[in-house]
Enzyme design. Structure first.
Site, PDB file in Angstrom:
ATOM      1  N   LYS A  67       0.809  -1.228   0.000  1.00 25.72           N
ATOM      2  CA  LYS A  67       0.000   0.000   0.000  1.00 25.72           C
ATOM      3  C   LYS A  67       0.838   1.272   0.000  1.00 25.72           C
ATOM      4  O   LYS A  67       0.393   2.316  -0.447  1.00 25.72           O
ATOM      5  CB  LYS A  67      -0.972  -0.010   1.193  1.00 25.72           C
ATOM      6  CG  LYS A  67      -2.022  -1.093   1.064  1.00 25.72           C
ATOM      7  CD  LYS A  67      -3.112  -0.985   2.108  1.00 25.72           C
ATOM      8  CE  LYS A  67      -4.124  -2.110   1.902  1.00 25.72           C
ATOM      9  NZ  LYS A  67      -5.365  -1.879   2.629  1.00 25.72           N
ATOM     10  N   ASN A 112      -4.844   1.971  -1.841  1.00 29.59           N
ATOM     11  CA  ASN A 112      -5.440   0.649  -2.059  1.00 29.59           C
ATOM     12  C   ASN A 112      -6.206   0.566  -3.384  1.00 29.59           C
ATOM     13  O   ASN A 112      -6.675  -0.501  -3.762  1.00 29.59           O
ATOM     14  CB  ASN A 112      -6.354   0.260  -0.882  1.00 29.59           C
ATOM     15  CG  ASN A 112      -7.694   0.967  -0.939  1.00 29.59           C
ATOM     16  OD1 ASN A 112      -7.790   2.107  -1.374  1.00 29.59           O
ATOM     17  ND2 ASN A 112      -8.741   0.294  -0.485  1.00 29.59           N
ATOM     18  N   GLY A 134       0.231  -0.841   6.627  1.00 27.29           N
ATOM     19  CA  GLY A 134      -0.383  -0.021   5.582  1.00 27.29           C
ATOM     20  C   GLY A 134      -1.778   0.501   5.854  1.00 27.29           C
ATOM     21  O   GLY A 134      -2.113   1.620   5.476  1.00 27.29           O
ATOM     22  N   GLY A 156     -13.272  -8.317   9.478  1.00 29.38           N
ATOM     23  CA  GLY A 156     -13.134  -7.208   8.525  1.00 29.38           C
ATOM     24  C   GLY A 156     -13.952  -7.339   7.268  1.00 29.38           C
ATOM     25  O   GLY A 156     -13.747  -6.589   6.309  1.00 29.38           O
TER      26      GLY A 156
END
Length: 260
Positions: free
Chosen positions: A65, A86, A128, A232
């Site tokens: 990233k 991203n 990141g 997530g």
């Protein structure tokens, strides 16, 4: 047919192709989305493929990233602010880096009706995605962000950018309302984060950036305590939704059954 990619290392766990190809089909777009494992030395060439229009867009996952940035022409404001990219796209003959992780994390917390306003949040990791989480938490009115990482240099770098961060040693457990695993520990089945779970108690909220596997050891141990847990998945879906909008100018539908 237009081509899109997600790049990372490791990349096997990524469900980005499944999600984006579902939305591509749903919206009758003539495109394909694939995943590709890269090394650092491959980044320059893959960005050249966007410049030469062999690839229309790229999603970037760990550990690239930050390392993609020198090869891009411009950064959007969120990408510049976080120094984390991203989503990559081409516009007006320039290759741009953008960041949809901030919006993805914000939308994920709102989706589950969890408010961080005036709360203490403890983040494990400094990689990141962490600057994006910090900015999102600040936007949502967090009281204090506590950060711990296995190597101190990364936390010190973030402390320079965000002076109000509280940095503690890896292995320490402060008082908090919400704890976020922002490390890659959990991608492997035997990965374990050393925390004194019994001292934490059941009132805290455990959040893992990892979405595949759906329950890491970090979340399983918290679940046994009776704590609220969340992986997530919705952050991943919402950041992908925002990336899809950048590329196709369509905001695809999000529901609970995606990726099931």
């Amino acid at each position: 047919m237009k081509k899109y990619l997600v790049i990372g290392n490791p990349i096997e766990h990524s469900l980005s192709p499944k999600l984006h190809n579902h939305w591509i089909k749903e919206n009758n777009i003539n495109a394909i989305y694939e995943k590709r494992k890269l090394d650092e030395v491959d980044i320059k060439n893959i960005i050249s493929d966007i410049k030469n229009e062999k690839i229309e867009g790229i999603n970037v996952t760990l550990p690239f990233k930050k390392s993609v940035i020198p090869f891009l022409d411009e950064l959007t404001i969120p990408a510049k602010e976080t120094q984390s990219v991203n989503t990559i796209f081409k516009k007006n003959n320039k290759v741009f880096g953008d960041n949809t992780d901030i919006g993805g994390f914000e939308r994920a917390l709102k989706y589950i009706n969890y408010s961080v306003k005036n709360k203490k949040v403890f983040i494990l990791g400094a990689g990141g995605v962490v600057p994006s989480i910090i900015i999102a938490l600040k936007r949502l009115g967090v009281d204090q962000i506590i950060l711990s990482n296995r190597t101190k240099d990364k936390t010190e770098y973030l402390k320079k950018i965000y002076p109000d961060l509280k940095i503690i040693d890896w292995g320490e457990t402060p008082n908090f309302h919400m704890i976020i695993n922002a490390t890659s520990m959990g991608l492997k089945k035997d990965d374990e984060i050393k925390l004194n779970y019994n001292d934490i108690g059941p009132k805290n909220f455990f959040y893992d950036i990892i979405y595949n596997p759906s329950q890491t050891n970090f979340l399983l141990k918290a679940k046994r305590l009776g704590s609220q847990i969340e992986n997530g998945k919705m952050m991943f879906i919402f950041q992908a939704q925002l990336a899809f909008k950048i590329w196709h100018n369509i905001l695809p539908k999000v529901n609970d059954n995606l990726l099931d």
